[in-house]
Design a protein around this motif. Sequence first.
Motif, PDB file in Angstrom:
ATOM      1  N   GLU A 189       0.860  -1.178   0.000  1.00  0.00           N
ATOM      2  CA  GLU A 189       0.000   0.000   0.000  1.00  0.00           C
ATOM      3  C   GLU A 189       0.900   1.233   0.000  1.00  0.00           C
ATOM      4  O   GLU A 189       1.186   1.818   1.047  1.00  0.00           O
ATOM      5  N   LEU A 190       1.376   1.615  -1.192  1.00  0.00           N
ATOM      6  CA  LEU A 190       2.334   2.708  -1.306  1.00  0.00           C
ATOM      7  C   LEU A 190       1.691   4.079  -1.201  1.00  0.00           C
ATOM      8  O   LEU A 190       2.394   5.080  -1.025  1.00  0.00           O
ATOM      9  N   ALA A 191       0.378   4.149  -1.326  1.00  0.00           N
ATOM     10  CA  ALA A 191      -0.283   5.449  -1.310  1.00  0.00           C
ATOM     11  C   ALA A 191      -0.486   5.982   0.101  1.00  0.00           C
ATOM     12  O   ALA A 191      -0.760   7.162   0.283  1.00  0.00           O
ATOM     13  N   GLY A 192      -0.336   5.162   1.117  1.00  0.00           N
ATOM     14  CA  GLY A 192      -0.559   5.606   2.483  1.00  0.00           C
ATOM     15  C   GLY A 192       0.627   6.365   3.047  1.00  0.00           C
ATOM     16  O   GLY A 192       1.678   6.504   2.418  1.00  0.00           O
ATOM     17  N   THR A 193       0.466   6.867   4.268  1.00  0.00           N
ATOM     18  CA  THR A 193       1.521   7.621   4.951  1.00  0.00           C
ATOM     19  C   THR A 193       1.725   7.041   6.335  1.00  0.00           C
ATOM     20  O   THR A 193       0.771   6.871   7.093  1.00  0.00           O
ATOM     21  N   GLY A 194       2.978   6.730   6.664  1.00  0.00           N
ATOM     22  CA  GLY A 194       3.291   6.209   7.981  1.00  0.00           C
ATOM     23  C   GLY A 194       3.367   7.316   9.015  1.00  0.00           C
ATOM     24  O   GLY A 194       3.158   8.495   8.726  1.00  0.00           O
ATOM     25  N   SER A 195       3.687   6.931  10.235  1.00  0.00           N
ATOM     26  CA  SER A 195       3.808   7.918  11.303  1.00  0.00           C
ATOM     27  C   SER A 195       5.050   8.772  11.097  1.00  0.00           C
ATOM     28  O   SER A 195       5.981   8.391  10.391  1.00  0.00           O
ATOM     29  N   ALA A 196       5.063   9.950  11.732  1.00  0.00           N
ATOM     30  CA  ALA A 196       6.158  10.909  11.552  1.00  0.00           C
ATOM     31  C   ALA A 196       7.087  10.887  12.758  1.00  0.00           C
ATOM     32  O   ALA A 196       6.640  10.804  13.894  1.00  0.00           O
ATOM     33  N   GLU A 197       8.374  10.983  12.476  1.00  0.00           N
ATOM     34  CA  GLU A 197       9.385  11.110  13.523  1.00  0.00           C
ATOM     35  C   GLU A 197      10.088  12.459  13.352  1.00  0.00           C
ATOM     36  O   GLU A 197      10.627  12.757  12.282  1.00  0.00           O
ATOM     37  N   THR A 198      10.074  13.274  14.393  1.00  0.00           N
ATOM     38  CA  THR A 198      10.702  14.589  14.330  1.00  0.00           C
ATOM     39  C   THR A 198      12.209  14.464  14.488  1.00  0.00           C
ATOM     40  O   THR A 198      12.696  13.814  15.413  1.00  0.00           O
ATOM     41  N   THR A 199      12.946  15.091  13.564  1.00  0.00           N
ATOM     42  CA  THR A 199      14.408  15.060  13.611  1.00  0.00           C
ATOM     43  C   THR A 199      15.015  16.452  13.721  1.00  0.00           C
ATOM     44  O   THR A 199      16.171  16.581  14.114  1.00  0.00           O
TER      45      THR A 199
END
Length: 439
Positions: free
Chosen positions: A81-91
């Motif tokens: 499922e390439l269209a989805g977005t995973g969680s974000a990690e702040t860097t």
Amino acid sequence: MMRSLYSGVAGLKTHQTRMDVIGNNIANVNTVGFKGSNVQFMDVLYQTSQRAAASNPNNGVGGVNAKQIGLGTTTATITKELAGTGSAETTNNSYDLMLNGDTFFIVSRGNMNYFTKVGAFKKDGAGYLVTGTGEMVMGWQVDPDNPTQIRKDMVSPLQVESPENMYSEPQATTKTYVSGNIDKTDEAFEDNGAHVMNVTIYDKKGYGYNVKMNVRQNNTADQNTYTVSIASITDGNNQPIAGAATLSGNQLVYDADNGKFIGVGSNNAMGKAITLSINDDSFEPIEIDFSNSTMYATSSVTSLALNRGDKKGLDGGRKVGKLDEVNINNDGKIYGVYDNGEEKLLGQIAVARFTNPAGLEAIGNNMYQTTQNSGDFDGIGQEATEGGGSMSQGVIEMSDVDLSEEFTNMIITQRGFQANSRIITVSDTLLEELINLKR
């Protein structure tokens, strides 16, 4: 019985394939930008022992369904499922970017374009924006005819920190303005005294100079006119400049009744500003706008101040600037922020969108390439904000693997594998009984 053996083997193979995919998903639970895969099964060929027959009312015979024996299962699809977005990690890294939406970053190696969801970028020794494995990040360049605009052409490598982008050119001061108020009862005006104003100006090479100006009250009965004069213009070493400086006008007139600014000059030719000219080719003529000043009673305190630039902060001049930081907007535009206050457009990161993202082929290193089933890349791309997407700076997209789902699928797969192994065991027992008939 032989059919059941082969069906059991087929079931073992497909469940092993599913277990391989689950294992890969779990192994990449902390892989940046990883997209988990899903396995779907389907049945395979059937052996027909009797074909279907239609009913024949004339003979009194009803219809008969076909008799078919299935020969096991196989893998139907393995999809991402390439269209989805995973969680974000702040860097908080300026070059770490995350795409919100179904688009992909465009990267290049050896004149071939690839696509990735991982925006963990960095700069190389030549100032190009690259991935961790050296692929160049692609985008659009600044229009050479209009440095404030992007030319959306075929994507090309973005040399964000090129030698010419590391510094911003100096700019000579051309405008200043005066703010604040004159109080005619200020003791500073007594005995031909003056209120002093200071401002820093820049020449064409970016050198700074301090301009000191005096404002004196004219000896008139209404005390509503004032004279402006140059006290001094000194360089960074507090030395006077060599060129002579002159003012195009020096008389300020305020309304004696309401204290508002009327103009500069005589009653026959009023303007709102005077011009400071320095007899040196390194300087530009500098407009000094007094229209924002007033003459009200304020506890005998004059607050006139000379400010560099116009009232919008433009044309104030600046020294040579060194690149201080890089800001990337949600549409992918890259701006350089310099220590002299200038902000300059450096380029724009382009993204790609596909008709069928699941049709892309993974080639490792979190990269994908187009296939006949994904749709083509037109070589130009689009902005990240098209279609409702966006780009975030200082964060990266993490894996979208859900461990609870993967462990549940692992249990189901394990039980399916065990059940198929029992098919083989029981079939073997039946064959053993058949062989024992001879005894």
